[in-house]
Design a protein around this motif. Structure first.
Motif, PDB file in Angstrom:
ATOM      1  N   ARG A  50      -7.092 -43.642 -16.559  1.00  0.00           N
ATOM      2  CA  ARG A  50      -6.581 -42.287 -16.760  1.00  0.00           C
ATOM      3  C   ARG A  50      -6.948 -41.800 -18.152  1.00  0.00           C
ATOM      4  NH1 ARG A  50      -2.860 -38.023 -14.634  1.00  0.00           N
ATOM      5  NH2 ARG A  50      -3.701 -36.527 -16.104  1.00  0.00           N
ATOM      6  N   PRO A  72     -12.869 -44.006 -14.222  1.00  0.00           N
ATOM      7  CA  PRO A  72     -12.010 -44.540 -13.160  1.00  0.00           C
ATOM      8  C   PRO A  72     -12.769 -44.922 -11.890  1.00  0.00           C
ATOM      9  CG  PRO A  72     -11.218 -42.387 -13.920  1.00  0.00           C
ATOM     10  CD  PRO A  72     -12.432 -42.706 -14.708  1.00  0.00           C
ATOM     11  N   GLU A  73     -13.786 -44.081 -11.504  1.00  0.00           N
ATOM     12  CA  GLU A  73     -14.467 -44.376 -10.239  1.00  0.00           C
ATOM     13  C   GLU A  73     -15.237 -45.684 -10.307  1.00  0.00           C
ATOM     14  OE1 GLU A  73     -14.744 -41.669 -12.078  1.00  0.00           O
ATOM     15  OE2 GLU A  73     -16.781 -40.824 -12.131  1.00  0.00           O
ATOM     16  N   ALA A  76     -12.861 -48.490  -9.845  1.00  0.00           N
ATOM     17  CA  ALA A  76     -12.500 -48.614  -8.429  1.00  0.00           C
ATOM     18  C   ALA A  76     -13.607 -49.324  -7.662  1.00  0.00           C
ATOM     19  CB  ALA A  76     -12.235 -47.237  -7.834  1.00  0.00           C
ATOM     20  N   PHE A  84      -0.313 -45.564  -6.779  1.00  0.00           N
ATOM     21  CA  PHE A  84       0.365 -44.630  -7.695  1.00  0.00           C
ATOM     22  C   PHE A  84       1.875 -44.613  -7.506  1.00  0.00           C
ATOM     23  CE2 PHE A  84      -2.799 -41.503  -9.610  1.00  0.00           C
ATOM     24  CZ  PHE A  84      -3.877 -42.354  -9.454  1.00  0.00           C
ATOM     25  N   LEU A  88      -0.628 -38.242  -5.063  1.00  0.00           N
ATOM     26  CA  LEU A  88      -0.912 -36.810  -5.081  1.00  0.00           C
ATOM     27  C   LEU A  88      -1.200 -36.275  -3.686  1.00  0.00           C
ATOM     28  CD1 LEU A  88      -1.131 -35.232  -7.837  1.00  0.00           C
ATOM     29  CD2 LEU A  88      -1.314 -37.696  -8.091  1.00  0.00           C
ATOM     30  N   ILE A  90      -3.441 -33.863  -1.244  1.00  0.00           N
ATOM     31  CA  ILE A  90      -4.754 -33.204  -1.172  1.00  0.00           C
ATOM     32  C   ILE A  90      -4.762 -32.361   0.101  1.00  0.00           C
ATOM     33  CG2 ILE A  90      -7.260 -33.500  -1.339  1.00  0.00           C
ATOM     34  CD1 ILE A  90      -5.965 -34.986  -3.586  1.00  0.00           C
ATOM     35  N   VAL A  93      -7.352 -32.160   3.533  1.00  0.00           N
ATOM     36  CA  VAL A  93      -8.222 -33.333   3.644  1.00  0.00           C
ATOM     37  C   VAL A  93      -7.480 -34.405   4.447  1.00  0.00           C
ATOM     38  CG1 VAL A  93      -9.413 -35.166   2.393  1.00  0.00           C
ATOM     39  CG2 VAL A  93      -9.368 -32.855   1.453  1.00  0.00           C
ATOM     40  N   GLN A 106     -17.468 -47.099  -2.079  1.00  0.00           N
ATOM     41  CA  GLN A 106     -17.392 -48.425  -2.692  1.00  0.00           C
ATOM     42  C   GLN A 106     -18.412 -49.373  -2.076  1.00  0.00           C
ATOM     43  OE1 GLN A 106     -13.531 -49.982  -3.410  1.00  0.00           O
ATOM     44  NE2 GLN A 106     -12.689 -48.028  -4.066  1.00  0.00           N
ATOM     45  N   LEU A 162      -9.246 -50.655   1.281  1.00  0.00           N
ATOM     46  CA  LEU A 162     -10.220 -50.876   0.212  1.00  0.00           C
ATOM     47  C   LEU A 162     -10.299 -52.344  -0.214  1.00  0.00           C
ATOM     48  CD1 LEU A 162      -9.516 -47.665  -1.896  1.00  0.00           C
ATOM     49  CD2 LEU A 162     -11.423 -48.073  -0.343  1.00  0.00           C
TER      50      LEU A 162
ATOM     51  N   GLU B 426      -5.902 -32.276 -13.120  1.00  0.00           N
ATOM     52  CA  GLU B 426      -6.359 -33.556 -13.637  1.00  0.00           C
ATOM     53  C   GLU B 426      -5.809 -34.695 -12.779  1.00  0.00           C
ATOM     54  OE1 GLU B 426      -7.723 -34.655 -16.924  1.00  0.00           O
ATOM     55  OE2 GLU B 426      -8.750 -32.763 -16.479  1.00  0.00           O
ATOM     56  N   ASP B 427      -4.552 -34.531 -12.370  1.00  0.00           N
ATOM     57  CA  ASP B 427      -3.889 -35.603 -11.622  1.00  0.00           C
ATOM     58  C   ASP B 427      -4.574 -35.839 -10.289  1.00  0.00           C
ATOM     59  OD1 ASP B 427      -2.051 -35.884 -13.621  1.00  0.00           O
ATOM     60  OD2 ASP B 427      -0.516 -34.652 -12.646  1.00  0.00           O
ATOM     61  N   GLN B 428      -4.877 -34.714  -9.596  1.00  0.00           N
ATOM     62  CA  GLN B 428      -5.564 -34.830  -8.307  1.00  0.00           C
ATOM     63  C   GLN B 428      -6.920 -35.504  -8.478  1.00  0.00           C
ATOM     64  OE1 GLN B 428      -5.766 -30.804  -6.856  1.00  0.00           O
ATOM     65  NE2 GLN B 428      -4.697 -31.338  -4.974  1.00  0.00           N
ATOM     66  N   PHE B 430      -7.921 -37.475 -10.921  1.00  0.00           N
ATOM     67  CA  PHE B 430      -7.773 -38.885 -11.286  1.00  0.00           C
ATOM     68  C   PHE B 430      -7.423 -39.716 -10.058  1.00  0.00           C
ATOM     69  CE2 PHE B 430      -4.800 -42.283 -12.880  1.00  0.00           C
ATOM     70  CZ  PHE B 430      -5.811 -43.146 -13.284  1.00  0.00           C
ATOM     71  N   TYR B 431      -6.580 -39.150  -9.213  1.00  0.00           N
ATOM     72  CA  TYR B 431      -6.174 -39.864  -8.000  1.00  0.00           C
ATOM     73  C   TYR B 431      -7.405 -40.202  -7.142  1.00  0.00           C
ATOM     74  CZ  TYR B 431      -3.429 -40.803  -3.740  1.00  0.00           C
ATOM     75  OH  TYR B 431      -2.857 -41.363  -2.631  1.00  0.00           O
ATOM     76  N   LEU B 432      -8.261 -39.201  -6.931  1.00  0.00           N
ATOM     77  CA  LEU B 432      -9.442 -39.433  -6.091  1.00  0.00           C
ATOM     78  C   LEU B 432     -10.465 -40.330  -6.789  1.00  0.00           C
ATOM     79  CD1 LEU B 432      -9.884 -35.887  -4.529  1.00  0.00           C
ATOM     80  CD2 LEU B 432      -8.939 -37.935  -3.466  1.00  0.00           C
ATOM     81  N   ARG B 433     -10.622 -40.134  -8.092  1.00  0.00           N
ATOM     82  CA  ARG B 433     -11.590 -40.976  -8.824  1.00  0.00           C
ATOM     83  C   ARG B 433     -11.135 -42.428  -8.815  1.00  0.00           C
ATOM     84  NH1 ARG B 433     -12.814 -38.349 -14.487  1.00  0.00           N
ATOM     85  NH2 ARG B 433     -14.512 -39.854 -14.497  1.00  0.00           N
ATOM     86  N   SER B 434      -9.822 -42.638  -8.875  1.00  0.00           N
ATOM     87  CA  SER B 434      -9.323 -44.017  -8.876  1.00  0.00           C
ATOM     88  C   SER B 434      -9.523 -44.673  -7.513  1.00  0.00           C
ATOM     89  CB  SER B 434      -7.850 -44.056  -9.268  1.00  0.00           C
ATOM     90  OG  SER B 434      -7.059 -43.656  -8.166  1.00  0.00           O
ATOM     91  N   ARG B 435      -9.968 -43.866  -6.516  1.00  0.00           N
ATOM     92  CA  ARG B 435     -10.322 -44.450  -5.215  1.00  0.00           C
ATOM     93  C   ARG B 435     -11.827 -44.663  -5.106  1.00  0.00           C
ATOM     94  NH1 ARG B 435      -5.832 -45.505  -6.005  1.00  0.00           N
ATOM     95  NH2 ARG B 435      -4.040 -44.836  -4.777  1.00  0.00           N
ATOM     96  N   GLU B 439     -16.674 -37.610  -9.897  1.00  0.00           N
ATOM     97  CA  GLU B 439     -15.950 -36.378 -10.201  1.00  0.00           C
ATOM     98  C   GLU B 439     -16.382 -35.228  -9.282  1.00  0.00           C
ATOM     99  OE1 GLU B 439     -16.151 -35.229 -14.298  1.00  0.00           O
ATOM    100  OE2 GLU B 439     -14.232 -34.196 -14.143  1.00  0.00           O
ATOM    101  N   ILE B 446     -11.706 -31.754  -2.568  1.00  0.00           N
ATOM    102  CA  ILE B 446     -10.545 -30.868  -2.748  1.00  0.00           C
ATOM    103  C   ILE B 446     -10.885 -29.453  -2.276  1.00  0.00           C
ATOM    104  CG2 ILE B 446      -9.034 -29.781  -4.464  1.00  0.00           C
ATOM    105  CD1 ILE B 446      -9.346 -32.402  -6.128  1.00  0.00           C
TER     106      ILE B 446
END
Lengths: 260, 479
Positions: A50, A72-73, A76, A84, A88, A90, A93, A106, A162, B426-428, B430-435, B439, B446
């Protein structure tokens, strides 16, 4: 697998983590416990990449790589997963779409073939069955209109799909009823293997009745004030925050005496 | 960034920006009655049409350019525009074999194959290049069903009675400044007539291309679905990159008689100008459908990613009892693009229904305004409207506005308006990037989710195209 050395992190100049040392080996499950505001979630977020945190000192190595410069990606894709605390939404989607996009992203990064829609459906149905979740989950928009418990279970579904090398669960147990807690525990336990490590960040000892950790660490005031075996969690549950407050005071005193 | 990468990046910005080097029929700049007579003569038009053009022109002289839209641009020099541009190849070719190979190559490059054997199965195409229609595919096949699908000029020659009956019957020449200008100078466009009870078996499509510089494009499209007929019509557009602005002032009229159904889809990708707002098309368009009979159904779907400025409000006049009007829109503005767009639904008949779903996306310094009118007249017993209007903002410098106008004269009407504005957080991300999503992939996911309700209204091939177009248009929007 994960080596955290002397990690110092602050937000807007305010120190949150003040020198964390932690190491996880493959096959291990560690729990990090502590009161609100102790820095548990900060640690989880920093590990997942983050932005917005200042890392003023220390290092984190993951699978032999320097973790901190990676976006972050890439973390992952290297097998790190964060469930989390507040997942969040979306809108528009479908859950299945996100799961498949993430999984194929991945797989591509690892040089594996992408999985097509039919094989994916079969694969994800197994995971749903394992977690006792309904297939309708797949077709709902990601977390939109989900109850708190459904959101947490959805995180576990993502984790199961995952199949990360290192899973970090940030208070996944908070606000869950006993059934949802079982689902979370089943998901985590099914992932336990000699090649994976799991870091449970939790406020309560309750989750640890279902997932037995190898090590328990107590985080207070931005430092790990105590580490021990599973028994430490029970001790914590029995003695509560007063004991932690004392530990925090002790830690601060020790730190102040140690500083020049 | 290495050189090929950079090149790729530039091309991806607007890959339809090339110019076809083709000889033009000479035509003077500027506008007066002589120019209008000349356009009309060039096309060998009947007297009624020339009269109509001249009436429009005289009326236009009394009008002033509207200023109420939330857009700004330097004054347009109407005498600096060339009102007619045609590739010099003599008369309109009678078959594809006679079409200038360079024109065919241009459409090939744009991904619009005009050779029928290679054409997308199930789509008939009319291609309009600058001011004239250059080719129409599958014409003969459609004619066996009695469906007329041809260029507007051809319709004027071959079916003057239909043109005379319907032209200007939905958008009169006096409607507004740009529609009036169009009526005076329009050069070509597409014409569709589907006879009673016939369901058109393939998608009909017009592909508009502005190529010449200093030229305006003023096409006119007329679609008529007779009693019980149905048709789905697609429209796509691109233009070369040029530093000056070019005016595109089109008019589209749809007429659906009793129990007829018209679905009109647009993917608008005119050159939007560069990142600093230099160049780009002024897209000032009037589109309106008339549900002229009971249970007629008209549906507009638009995906607007191009143009420097977009000004358009596709609407429906719900005259027939039980008729239905729909409007689904995605409008994206990036860099310095401006859009003022929405819909008008006029409820006249009893139990008429309308739906408006508008999705505005603003990025960079883009400005996006939704402007919509829902009007329920006194006789529209039991009329219903549902309007949903969502804005998505990216970055701190863009803008979104919403101007809903609601006029209800019948107490039994039910009119609902929902609006929302959100920011890609940013939160959304970050959530997707952490998967594991990069970007840009995260943003695209989204945005596609945000537009889903509109995309599902598009024919399949167009939906895929629209998603890709949004992805390209949003490159560099965050970061």
């Amino acid at each position: 697998m994960l080596e955290i050395r002397n990690l110092h992190v602050s937000i807007a100049g305010k120190p949150i983590l003040k020198g964390i040392d932690l190491s996880l080996r493959p096959g291990e499950v560690h729990a990090i416990m502590g009161p609100n505001g102790s820095g548990k979630s900060t640690l989880a977020q920093v590990l997942a990449g983050r932005e917005g945190y200042e890392i003023s000192a220390g290092s984190v190595r993951y699978l032999g790589r320097d973790l901190l410069p990676l976006p972050p990606e890439e973390r992952a894709r290297a097998g790190l997963f964060l469930a989390f605390q507040y997942p969040l939404e979306i809108p528009g989607v479908a859950n299945a779409q996100l799961l498949r996009t993430a999984l194929n992203g991945q797989r591509r990064a690892r040089g594996e073939a992408e999985i097509d829609a039919f094989d994916f459906l079969e694969f994800v149905q197994d995971k749903l069955a394992l977690l006792g979740m309904d297939e309708s989950f797949l077709y709902r928009a990601v977390n939109e209109g989900f109850s708190g418990g459904e959101k947490k279970r959805n995180e576990i579904l993502q984790m199961a799909v995952l199949a990360p090398r290192l899973a970090i669960l940030d208070e996944t147990d908070s606000g869950l009823d006993i059934d949802a807690l079982h689902v979370v525990a089943r998901g985590v336990n099914s992932l336990r293997s000699n090649e994976r490590a799991i870091l449970l960040v939790t406020h309560y000892q309750r989750l640890l009745n279902f997932i037995e950790p190898d090590r328990v660490h107590v985080l207070a005031g931005g430092r790990i004030v105590r580490s021990g075996g599973p028994g430490l969690a029970l001790e914590l549950e029995a003695k509560g925050y007063a004991w932690l407050a004392d530990a925090q005071t002790v830690a601060q005193t020790v730190a102040e005496e140690a500083s020049p | 960034m290495s050189n090929p990468d950079l090149q790729q990046q530039i091309e991806r910005e607007y890959r339809w920006g090339f110019v076809t080097d083709i000889e033009q029929e000479p035509f003077p700049q500027g506008l007066d009655e002589a120019v209008i007579r000349r356009i009309s003569a060039q096309k060998g038009e009947p007297a009624f049409l020339l009269e109509w053009r001249l009436k429009a022109y005289r009326h236009w002289l009394t009008l002033r350019e509207p200023t109420w839209a939330t857009v700004t641009h330097p004054p347009i020099d109407y005498q600096g525009i060339q009102y007619y541009a045609a590739p010099r190849s003599g008369n309109r070719p009678k078959s594809l074999a006679e079409v200038d190979p360079q024109l065919l190559a241009t459409y090939e490059k744009l991904g619009i194959p005009l050779q029928e054997r290679e054409a997308l199965a199930g789509i008939a195409v009319d291609a309009v290049f600058d001011s004239v229609s250059v080719a129409t595919t599958f014409k003969d096949k459609l004619e066996t069903l009695g469906i007329l699908f041809c260029s507007f000029s051809e319709a004027v020659r071959e079916h003057p009675e239909l043109v005379r009956q319907y032209l200007g019957s939905v958008v009169p020449y006096s409607d507004n400044y740009f529609a009036c200008l169009n009526a005076a100078v329009f050069s070509d466009g597409s014409f569709v007539y589907v006879p009673k009870g016939v369901r058109c078996p393939m998608e009909l499509s017009t592909y508009f291309r502005i190529n010449a510089s200093n030229t305006g494009q003023f096409e006119r499209t007329l679609v008529i679905a007779d009693v019980g007929a149905s048709v789905s019509y697609l429209e796509g557009c691109t233009a070369p990159r040029r530093d000056e602005n070019q005016l595109h002032a089109a008019v589209v009229e749809l007429i659906a008689l009793k129990d007829a159904r018209i679905k009109y889809s647009t993917v608008q990708n005119w050159y939007p100008g560069d990142a600093e707002g230099q160049g780009g098309i002024y897209n000032f368009v009037t589109k309106r459908g008339d549900c002229r009979g009971e249970r007629a159904h008209i549906s507009w779907t638009q995906v607007e990613t191009g143009s420097a400025i977009t000004w358009k409000y596709p609407g429906c006049i719900l005259r027939g009892d039980g008729s239905v009007g729909e409007f689904y829109s995605v409008a994206l503005t990036h860099h310095r693009q401006q859009a003022d767009t929405g819909s008008k639904m006029i409820h006249i008949g009893r139990d008429t229904r309308s739906t408006i779903v508008s999705k505005g996306i603003s990025a960079g310094h883009g400005s996006n305004a939704y402007r919509g009118l829902v009007k329920v007249l006194a006789g529209a017993e039991g009329a219903r409207n549902h309007t949903r209007c969502d804005s998505l903002l990216m970055g701190p410098d863009c803008a979104a506005h919403t101007y809903p106008y609601i006029e209800v004269k019948n107490p039994s009407a039910r009119v609902e308006h929902e609006a929302s504005a959100s920011r890609i957080g940013e939160d959304q991300l970050f959530y997707l990037r952490s998967r594991g999503l990069g970007e840009e992939d995260a943003i695209n996911l989204i945005v596609n989710g945000f537009c889903k309700e509109v995309f599902k209204e598009l024919p399949m091939e167009f939906a895929v195209e629209a998603q890709k177009l949004l992805a390209v248009s949003l490159e560099g929007a965050v970061g």
